[in-house]
Design an enzyme around this catalytic site. Structure first.
Site, short mmCIF file in Angstrom:
data_model
loop_
_atom_site.label_atom_id
_atom_site.label_comp_id
_atom_site.label_asym_id
_atom_site.label_seq_id
_atom_site.Cartn_x
_atom_site.Cartn_y
_atom_site.Cartn_z
N ASN A 31 0.85 -1.19 0.00
CA ASN A 31 0.00 0.00 0.00
C ASN A 31 0.88 1.24 0.00
OD1 ASN A 31 -2.72 -0.78 -0.17
ND2 ASN A 31 -2.66 -1.50 1.95
N LYS B 52 5.88 3.52 -3.99
CA LYS B 52 6.20 2.34 -4.80
C LYS B 52 5.15 2.17 -5.90
CE LYS B 52 8.45 -0.31 -1.09
NZ LYS B 52 8.39 -1.54 -0.31
N ASP C 98 10.81 -7.11 -1.07
CA ASP C 98 11.39 -6.96 0.25
C ASP C 98 12.80 -6.40 0.07
OD1 ASP C 98 10.87 -7.11 2.98
OD2 ASP C 98 12.06 -8.92 3.21
N TYR D 179 17.25 4.47 5.82
CA TYR D 179 18.68 4.70 6.07
C TYR D 179 19.31 5.68 5.07
CZ TYR D 179 18.27 0.50 8.99
OH TYR D 179 17.90 -0.41 9.95
N LYS E 170 17.69 9.58 -6.93
CA LYS E 170 17.80 8.27 -6.26
C LYS E 170 17.03 7.21 -7.03
CE LYS E 170 16.19 5.71 -2.30
NZ LYS E 170 15.32 5.69 -1.12
#
Ligand code: IMP
Length: 191
Positions: free
Chosen positions: A8, A12, A68, A150, A171
């Site tokens: 969700n 992405k 993942d 991070y 990025k």
């Protein structure tokens, strides 16, 4: 073609829908009314991505993909890896995770690390994995405000800005997730 992305996460979804517009319809978990807690009990990125995709296939019957991601640090034998989101504990936030990482690396000269994304796809009864990675190093203190997780402590190889200083557009051209996503989309569009 219609396929479920077991997430969700708006960023992405936006990213992949932009690439596949007009060719593949990407449904989110809320689009299929999935409100269940999807298990992430695997001990590897591959296992977790597959667990999530398989859960959607078994519960809702849709072809599906799931991702993942983890940050793997050489001097810590690949830790935090699959546990990246809860490195400093279950109720921790990204600042706590980065603080713990910087603490663990204090005094260490080897700062090499990589972000790695695995996408598991279940399509027409077949299983496939797509991987993307970007190498870099963990700097000594946080720099930059963009991105998430991070990003402020990760300096990709060949750049003098952290992911958090580069900004999302830059990025997203070079990231682990972008590389894995491109491989997935290439495969989906050729099938
Ligand atoms: P997920 O599998 O995409 O949910 O990522 C798991 C965890 O890895 C996140 O909660 C973040 O801590 C970290 N992570 C994943 N992708 C990135 C990224 O692009 N930048 C910084 N941290 C990330």
């Amino acid at each position: 073609m219609k396929i479920v992305f077991a997430t969700n996460n708006k960023h992405k979804l936006h990213e992949i829908r932009k690439i596949t517009a007009g060719k593949i319809e990407i449904l989110s978990l809320s689009d299929i009314h999935c409100r269940e807690e999807i298990p992430e009990t695997g001990t590897t990125l591959e296992e977790n991505a597959l667990l999530k995709a398989q859960f959607i296939k078994d519960t809702f019957g849709f072809d599906c993909f799931a991702d993942d991601t983890g940050l793997e640090v050489d001097a810590l034998d690949g830790v935090p890896g699959v546990y990246s989101s809860r490195y400093a504990g279950e109720a921790c936030d990204p600042q706590d995770n980065m603080d713990k990482l910087l603490h663990e690396l204090q005094g260490k000269r080897d700062r090499k690390a990589r972000f790695r994304t695995v996408i598991a796809l279940l399509l027409n009864g077949e299983k496939r994995l797509f991987e993307g990675e970007i190498k870099g190093r963990i700097i000594e203190e946080k720099r930059g405000t963009a991105g998430f997780g991070y990003d402020p402590v990760f300096l990709p190889d060949g750049y003098n800005k952290t992911f958090a200083e580069l900004g999302d557009d830059e990025k997203n051209k070079i990231s682990h997730r972008a590389i894995a996503t491109r491989k997935l989309v290439e495969f989906l569009l050729s099938n």
